[in-house]
Design a protein around this motif. Structure first.
Motif, PDB file in Angstrom:
ATOM      1  N   ARG A   4       0.847  -1.198   0.000  1.00 12.12           N
ATOM      2  CA  ARG A   4       0.000   0.000   0.000  1.00 12.12           C
ATOM      3  C   ARG A   4       0.877   1.241   0.000  1.00 12.12           C
ATOM      4  O   ARG A   4       1.868   1.299   0.722  1.00 12.12           O
ATOM      5  CB  ARG A   4      -0.928   0.001   1.209  1.00 12.12           C
ATOM      6  CG  ARG A   4      -1.898   1.202   1.217  1.00 12.12           C
ATOM      7  CD  ARG A   4      -2.982   1.053   2.259  1.00 12.12           C
ATOM      8  NE  ARG A   4      -2.450   0.682   3.552  1.00 12.12           N
ATOM      9  CZ  ARG A   4      -2.953  -0.275   4.318  1.00 12.12           C
ATOM     10  NH1 ARG A   4      -3.962  -0.997   3.899  1.00 12.12           N
ATOM     11  NH2 ARG A   4      -2.431  -0.539   5.502  1.00 12.12           N
ATOM     12  N   VAL A   5       0.523   2.244  -0.785  1.00 14.53           N
ATOM     13  CA  VAL A   5       1.288   3.486  -0.858  1.00 14.53           C
ATOM     14  C   VAL A   5       0.522   4.575  -0.115  1.00 14.53           C
ATOM     15  O   VAL A   5      -0.661   4.411   0.193  1.00 14.53           O
ATOM     16  CB  VAL A   5       1.554   3.896  -2.321  1.00 14.53           C
ATOM     17  CG1 VAL A   5       2.342   2.813  -3.043  1.00 14.53           C
ATOM     18  CG2 VAL A   5       0.253   4.197  -3.055  1.00 14.53           C
ATOM     19  N   PRO A   6       1.173   5.699   0.209  1.00 13.65           N
ATOM     20  CA  PRO A   6       0.497   6.743   0.989  1.00 13.65           C
ATOM     21  C   PRO A   6      -0.774   7.244   0.320  1.00 13.65           C
ATOM     22  O   PRO A   6      -0.872   7.315  -0.904  1.00 13.65           O
ATOM     23  CB  PRO A   6       1.549   7.853   1.090  1.00 13.65           C
ATOM     24  CG  PRO A   6       2.859   7.156   0.919  1.00 13.65           C
ATOM     25  CD  PRO A   6       2.593   6.039  -0.030  1.00 13.65           C
ATOM     26  N   ALA A   7      -1.730   7.623   1.139  1.00 10.89           N
ATOM     27  CA  ALA A   7      -2.967   8.220   0.631  1.00 10.89           C
ATOM     28  C   ALA A   7      -2.663   9.574   0.000  1.00 10.89           C
ATOM     29  O   ALA A   7      -1.635  10.197   0.291  1.00 10.89           O
ATOM     30  CB  ALA A   7      -3.976   8.375   1.764  1.00 10.89           C
ATOM     31  N   LEU A   8      -3.559  10.041  -0.857  1.00  5.83           N
ATOM     32  CA  LEU A   8      -3.349  11.317  -1.543  1.00  5.83           C
ATOM     33  C   LEU A   8      -3.097  12.442  -0.552  1.00  5.83           C
ATOM     34  O   LEU A   8      -2.126  13.198  -0.664  1.00  5.83           O
ATOM     35  CB  LEU A   8      -4.585  11.652  -2.400  1.00  5.83           C
ATOM     36  CG  LEU A   8      -4.890  10.737  -3.588  1.00  5.83           C
ATOM     37  CD1 LEU A   8      -6.211  11.147  -4.222  1.00  5.83           C
ATOM     38  CD2 LEU A   8      -3.771  10.818  -4.606  1.00  5.83           C
ATOM     39  N   ARG A   9      -3.967  12.560   0.426  1.00  8.63           N
ATOM     40  CA  ARG A   9      -3.834  13.656   1.396  1.00  8.63           C
ATOM     41  C   ARG A   9      -2.557  13.517   2.215  1.00  8.63           C
ATOM     42  O   ARG A   9      -1.868  14.497   2.484  1.00  8.63           O
ATOM     43  CB  ARG A   9      -5.045  13.705   2.323  1.00  8.63           C
ATOM     44  CG  ARG A   9      -5.026  14.874   3.298  1.00  8.63           C
ATOM     45  CD  ARG A   9      -6.252  14.836   4.219  1.00  8.63           C
ATOM     46  NE  ARG A   9      -7.483  15.018   3.477  1.00  8.63           N
ATOM     47  CZ  ARG A   9      -7.971  16.212   3.146  1.00  8.63           C
ATOM     48  NH1 ARG A   9      -7.324  17.317   3.492  1.00  8.63           N
ATOM     49  NH2 ARG A   9      -9.115  16.301   2.489  1.00  8.63           N
ATOM     50  N   GLY A  10      -2.233  12.279   2.603  1.00  7.03           N
ATOM     51  CA  GLY A  10      -1.038  12.071   3.412  1.00  7.03           C
ATOM     52  C   GLY A  10       0.232  12.465   2.679  1.00  7.03           C
ATOM     53  O   GLY A  10       1.108  13.131   3.242  1.00  7.03           O
ATOM     54  N   LEU A  11       0.347  12.065   1.410  1.00  8.35           N
ATOM     55  CA  LEU A  11       1.548  12.413   0.656  1.00  8.35           C
ATOM     56  C   LEU A  11       1.589  13.906   0.353  1.00  8.35           C
ATOM     57  O   LEU A  11       2.664  14.526   0.383  1.00  8.35           O
ATOM     58  CB  LEU A  11       1.613  11.608  -0.644  1.00  8.35           C
ATOM     59  CG  LEU A  11       2.898  11.763  -1.468  1.00  8.35           C
ATOM     60  CD1 LEU A  11       4.129  11.434  -0.632  1.00  8.35           C
ATOM     61  CD2 LEU A  11       2.859  10.898  -2.712  1.00  8.35           C
ATOM     62  N   ALA A  12       0.434  14.501   0.077  1.00  9.25           N
ATOM     63  CA  ALA A  12       0.394  15.941  -0.163  1.00  9.25           C
ATOM     64  C   ALA A  12       0.862  16.710   1.065  1.00  9.25           C
ATOM     65  O   ALA A  12       1.607  17.697   0.968  1.00  9.25           O
ATOM     66  CB  ALA A  12      -1.023  16.369  -0.554  1.00  9.25           C
TER      67      ALA A  12
END
Length: 492
Positions: free
Chosen positions: A42-50
């Motif tokens: 699993r890769v980081p969520a959109l909000r988390g990476l932003a």
């Protein structure tokens, strides 16, 4: 379900010609090709990476859409986004290895990673930045003062402490700041906290709004950066140079920011002093933007050429500067005592926040520090430490220069408790200071990689080197021994 969230570190270069969304795509492809990301991770969520990269969510969404279209990622609704289970052969570690064997290895930079907070540690290992000379603290005097307060029978020692701080200590701090730092304040503006982190929490809870933008020095203080990001601040990395924070760059990047977090007296970590011209520009920006300047004056007492410089707060005519100080550097960190001078218009709000936080520091240590200042021990201790640190910084700087030769650039700082040794690039390119610092820590030295202090990660403009404390170097012989250990870690 496998997850790589904890290990994946994406670094972008805002000066690179390629758009940020394409840089994100390339970083993911590199991580997959190297085997750091595996099918099903699993890769980081959109909000988390932003949030991690301090960029717009839409930029991350564009990158993820491209990676999905190219077969690298799969979106599974509420479950999250994952590395595709059917990657093209060229995207797998075995495929990348075949490319290298054919002489067509992908042109990628070394993997970048931030300095994990856990590696900073809290012990007294050699060369730890920010740790005062524990061997030189007047422990007998301190023990006597603490014992006297403990035996006094004062019922205040048994009650809940005042959340704003012990009144006599607040008075002593206000007097000290007026005399030594040029900061004119009333005792009710002074709030005693349990360390700089608690100070930042008080400031944010008192004045910040969700997702406020804030200028942050690039490079800048690691622990403050991590806390502010965790608290939801949108940090804008503003470059520093020989005059300190580049205010014009900050205005160009985010003129509407609500905060600027700065270390004007002794920039952390580079050690430069914010010039008078920059100070006036910064104050002018805060006045026009109705912003707040958080001045971290963490070790300004230790200056080795002339008297300590007046604080930025001393020039503040519009009451926009929030002054922060600490006893961790001038006495010892085990006290867990810091303080903040609230702007007049924010005193009531800070009082409400401290009451709701129930954040009062233990009476015993506060009272002992107040006595330590009142009886003149504080002033005498600072005078002794300035002379001691001046000698110890010279021992360590000389030893490192001798051990490394022209491989490093190192100068004697005009103040503070640490040195920065900047590595010169060799024929293979920039030195991997993260790897070197990791080897030094394995050898028992508490040094930090300079590139880890950059919010934007490692780029062409990122300086590589190490940040080392000199306050606990006992003599020239020990300095030489520690420098040789550093050189061995450098050589690998």
């Amino acid at each position: 379900m496998p997850s790589a969230d904890h290990a994946l570190k994406i670094a972008i270069d805002r000066h690179e010609a390629a758009p940020i969304y394409l840089q994100i795509c390339e970083r993911f492809k590199t991580a997959i090709a190297a085997g750091h990301l595996k099918p099903g991770d699993r890769v980081p969520a959109l909000r988390g990476l932003a949030t991690q990269l301090n960029i717009a969510r839409g930029t991350v969404e564009t990158a993820y859409t491209i990676l999905v279209d190219e077969g690298y990622l799969q979106m599974r609704g509420a479950a999250g986004t994952f590395v595709s289970s059917s990657l093209p052969e060229a995207a797998t570690p075995s495929g990348a290895r075949k490319d290298r064997e054919r002489g067509n290895a992908p042109r990628t930079a070394r993997a970048t990673r931030a300095e994990p907070a856990a590696e900073i540690g809290h012990d007294a290992k050699p060369l730890r930045p920010g740790l005062p000379a524990l061997d030189a603290f007047p422990r007998k005097v301190w023990s006597r003062l603490v014992a006297h307060r403990a035996r006094s029978g004062d019922l205040a020692t048994l009650a809940y402490p005042d959340p704003a701080g012990y009144r006599p200590l607040r008075e002593r701090i206000a007097t000290y700041l007026g005399l030594s730092r040029g900061v004119a304040c009333d005792p009710q503006q002074v709030f005693v906290t349990n360390g700089y982190r608690a100070t930042l929490e008080l400031v944010l809870r008192g004045l910040a709004k969700p997702e406020d933008r804030a200028w942050f020095e690039e490079p800048g203080y690691l622990l403050a950066r991590n806390f502010l990001l965790d608290a939801g601040m949108r940090l804008v990395p503003v470059p520093t140079d020989d005059e300190g924070l580049d205010v014009d760059a900050g205005i160009a990047l985010a003129a509407d920011a609500r905060f600027a977090f700065v270390t004007p007296a002794h920039q952390s970590p580079l050690g430069v002093t914010l010039s008078l011209a920059r100070r006036m520009k910064l104050l002018d920006w805060a006045s026009r933007a109705q912003g707040w300047i958080v001045e971290d004056d963490y070790d300004s007492e230790f200056r080795y050429a002339g008297r300590p410089l007046p604080a930025l707060k001393s020039l503040d005519r519009d009451d926009r500067v929030i002054y922060c100080g600490t006893f961790s550097k001038v006495l010892f960190p085990g006290l867990r005592l810091s303080y903040v001078v609230a702007p007049g218009r924010a005193v009531e709000r800070f009082g409400q926040v401290t009451a709701s936080m129930n954040a009062g520091s233990p009476y015993l240590y506060q009272a002992a520090v107040a006595d330590f200042i009142a009886q003149g021990h504080f002033a005498r201790h600072l005078k002794r430490m300035r002379a001691l640190y001046a000698q110890r910084r010279e021992w360590l700087a000389t030893a490192i220069q001798k051990a490394f030769g022209d491989r490093v650039s190192i100068g004697l700082p005009t103040g503070g408790m640490h040195l920065v040794a900047i590595f010169r690039a060799d024929r293979d390119g920039p030195v991997d200071d993260l790897a070197m610092a990791a080897r030094a820590r394995e050898a028992g030295l508490a040094v930090l990689a300079l590139s880890a202090w950059y919010l934007n990660g490692r780029s062409k403009e990122t300086l590589r080197g190490i940040v080392v404390g000199f306050a606990n170097v006992a003599d020239a012989g020990e300095a030489a021994r520690l420098a040789r250990m550093l050189r061995r870690a450098y050589d690998g």
